[in-house]
Design an enzyme around this catalytic site. Structure first.
Site, short mmCIF file in Angstrom:
data_model
loop_
_atom_site.label_atom_id
_atom_site.label_comp_id
_atom_site.label_asym_id
_atom_site.label_seq_id
_atom_site.Cartn_x
_atom_site.Cartn_y
_atom_site.Cartn_z
N CYS A 117 -1.89 -3.50 0.48
CA CYS A 117 -2.43 -2.29 1.12
C CYS A 117 -1.49 -1.08 1.12
O CYS A 117 -1.82 -0.04 0.57
CB CYS A 117 -2.84 -2.61 2.55
SG CYS A 117 -4.28 -3.66 2.62
N PHE A 127 6.90 -2.19 13.86
CA PHE A 127 7.11 -1.55 12.55
C PHE A 127 8.40 -0.76 12.47
O PHE A 127 8.48 0.30 11.86
CB PHE A 127 5.88 -0.73 12.13
CG PHE A 127 4.84 -1.60 11.51
CD1 PHE A 127 4.09 -2.45 12.30
CD2 PHE A 127 4.66 -1.64 10.14
CE1 PHE A 127 3.18 -3.33 11.74
CE2 PHE A 127 3.75 -2.51 9.57
CZ PHE A 127 3.01 -3.36 10.38
N GLY A 158 5.60 -4.07 1.11
CA GLY A 158 4.86 -4.46 -0.09
C GLY A 158 3.46 -4.84 0.33
O GLY A 158 2.95 -4.36 1.34
C1 UDX Z 1 -1.26 -3.95 6.39
C2 UDX Z 1 -1.72 -3.34 7.73
O1 UDX Z 1 -0.81 -3.75 8.76
C3 UDX Z 1 -3.13 -3.75 8.07
O2 UDX Z 1 -3.56 -3.11 9.26
C4 UDX Z 1 -4.04 -3.34 6.88
O3 UDX Z 1 -5.35 -3.79 7.12
C5 UDX Z 1 -3.53 -3.93 5.57
O4 UDX Z 1 -2.15 -3.55 5.38
P1 UDX Z 1 -0.46 -6.35 5.56
O5 UDX Z 1 -0.36 -5.73 4.20
O6 UDX Z 1 -1.09 -7.68 5.70
O7 UDX Z 1 -1.26 -5.37 6.54
O8 UDX Z 1 1.03 -6.49 6.10
P2 UDX Z 1 1.94 -5.91 7.29
O9 UDX Z 1 2.19 -6.97 8.26
O10 UDX Z 1 1.43 -4.64 7.82
O11 UDX Z 1 3.30 -5.64 6.47
C6 UDX Z 1 3.31 -4.80 5.33
C7 UDX Z 1 4.68 -4.73 4.73
O12 UDX Z 1 5.56 -3.98 5.57
C8 UDX Z 1 5.39 -6.08 4.51
O13 UDX Z 1 6.00 -6.08 3.24
C9 UDX Z 1 6.43 -6.14 5.60
O14 UDX Z 1 7.56 -6.90 5.23
C10 UDX Z 1 6.79 -4.67 5.76
N1 UDX Z 1 7.29 -4.34 7.10
C11 UDX Z 1 6.48 -4.42 8.19
C12 UDX Z 1 8.61 -3.93 7.24
O15 UDX Z 1 9.36 -3.83 6.25
N2 UDX Z 1 9.05 -3.59 8.49
C13 UDX Z 1 8.27 -3.66 9.59
O16 UDX Z 1 8.77 -3.33 10.69
C14 UDX Z 1 6.95 -4.09 9.45
#
Ligand code: UDX
Length: 434
Positions: free
Chosen positions: A260, A249, A257
């Protein structure tokens, strides 16, 4: 065990199918008849790697059934899992209408002692409220207790997260009900944390808020790196090597986006406000995230002037790779901004196009290949780091675009390599190649 799952969205469907896979007898219920019909025919209404195969296998084995009938779904099960949506209300708080409706149906139809498990993300205190609602409306004298069991699965890796996730959190008011839920999960062989109900509810919000904070933090650092001549990729690697920080992360981009993070961060701010606590840190996380996609447009305007009348390609529309979900997608924010600025927008995504059509309609041109989208374009924006986009030969931008200018919101390409191609390449937190 006999388990009923209410709600066949991402969380409900994946949970139901995975519980069937480990041998439970599962009934999934939803009010959406079309969706239930699809599922009965072993077709998944959502794109999720591995889901349809597992669904079809368990239908054939007789481990999973789909229905719209509350009488059938709730009358003969030991555990009822509620996994319906808790969308955002205009003030940012969670809308509990669906969860309330399901709870009333459960109370009306239960015919045996049951544990009601709340998987939907709900504000702290909601499980107690649902427990009261069910007890008050119970039609028969059966033992019912509500247990909180938040879900942490990610779209795109939902099945593997269900089998291999870091932890299962079970919040219960009695050891008895918590033990029953723990027994349901035994075969997953994952670490289980037992807490009280309110802590369990809070763990979900705090986890998502913390991860969102990590993303906004790294995006802010990226924005500063650009001005100071540092490289965010190296900075992320450098700080991520510290185990206390961790390397996940820390991918800078155009922001988070999905269904969640945006919703849950706003709901937690609201929840804190209800107890007269202004959650200033999280408010800033949200503000940074809202601004992040706009910065890329701003950079483009600084280089090319007005966007009006220019043909612009946008590659990747899903909120992240391996999903067709465009909810709160930062890439869609960019598309809308481009439209507002008068650009002629051509979009491409490997699987999210049909969802975009439903929301944006005919204000953009839909393309079925990257080549088609970037052909004759003056600018290309990259909104999602699909592997197809990452692997796309950079030389083609130069060959196909009118003026090869790439605004990469997900740092898909190696900076040093891009320097050799003689095109404009602007990414996040890295030196711009002009
Ligand atoms: C998230 C949580 O990870 C999960 O535990 C919860 O149950 C639901 O919300 P999800 O929404 O499926 O899961 O996506 P995730 O893979 O966490 O990414 C969320 C957003 O963060 C994406 O838009 C992704 O592009 C962005 N992101 C993620 C970043 O911009 N940088 C990162 O390093 C990681």
């Amino acid at each position: 065990m006999k388990v009923t799952v209410a709600g066949t969205g991402y969380v409900g469907l994946v949970t139901g199918v995975c519980l069937a896979e480990i041998g439970h007898h599962v009934i999934c219920i939803d009010v959406d008849e079309a969706k239930i019909k699809m599922l009965q025919e072993a077709k998944s209404p959502i794109y999720e790697p591995g889901l349809e195969e597992m669904l079809s296998k368990n239908i054939k084995k007789g481990n999973i059934f789909f229905t719209t009938s509350p009488e059938y779904a709730y009358s003969n099960c030991e555990i009822i899992i509620i996994a319906v949506g808790t969308p955002e209300k205009p003030d940012g708080s969670a809308n509990l209408t669906y969860i309330e409706a399901v709870s009333r149906k459960i109370a009306e139809n239960i015919q045996q002692d049951s544990i009601v498990v709340i998987k939907s993300t709900v504000p702290v205190g909601t499980n107690d409220w649902i427990n009261n609602l069910i007890q008050t409306n119970l039609q028969n004298r059966h033992f019912v207790e509500v247990v909180s069991n938040p879900e942490f699965l990610r779209e795109g890796s939902a099945i593997s997260d269900t089998f291999n996730g870091d932890r299962i959190v079970i919040g219960s008011s009695s050891k008895y009900s918590g033990d029953i839920v723990e027994a349901m999960y035994t075969s997953f062989n994952r670490p289980i944390l037992r807490t009280n109900i309110r802590s369990s509810e809070m763990i979900k919000y705090a986890s998502n808020a913390f991860l969102a904070t990590k993303i906004s933090f790294i995006n802010e650092i990226a924005n500063i790196c650009e001005k100071l001549g540092a490289n965010i990729e190296d900075v992320s690697t450098g700080i991520g090597l510290d185990k206390r920080i961790g390397k996940q992360f820390l991918q800078a981009g155009i922001g988070y986006g999905g269904s969640c993070f945006p919703k849950d961060t706003k709901a937690l701010v609201q929840l804190a406000g209800n107890v007269e606590h202004e959650f200033e840190l999280l408010e800033s996380v949200i503000k940074v995230n809202n601004h992040q996609p706009l910065l890329l447009i701003q950079k483009a305007k600084e280089i090319v002037g007005q966007l009006e009348g220019k043909k612009v390609a946008v590659l990747g529309l899903a909120f992240k790779p391996n999903t067709d979900d465009i909810r709160e997608s930062a890439s869609v924010v960019i598309v809308n901004q481009l439209i507002e600025n008068g650009a002629i927008v051509y979009v491409y995504d490997p699987i999210a196009i049909s969802n975009v059509k439903k929301t944006i309609g005919e204000s953009v041109k839909y393309c079925s290949t990257i080549d088609e989208a970037i052909g004759d374009a003056e600018l290309t924006f990259i909104g999602t780091e699909w592997s197809e986009i990452k692997k796309y030969p950079v030389i083609n931008y130069k060959r196909l675009m009118k003026t090869p200018m790439i605004f990469d919101g997900r740092n898909c390409y190696d900076l040093d390599e891009m320097k050799n191609h003689g095109l404009v390449y602007v990414s996040i937190g890295r030196e711009a190649i002009l």
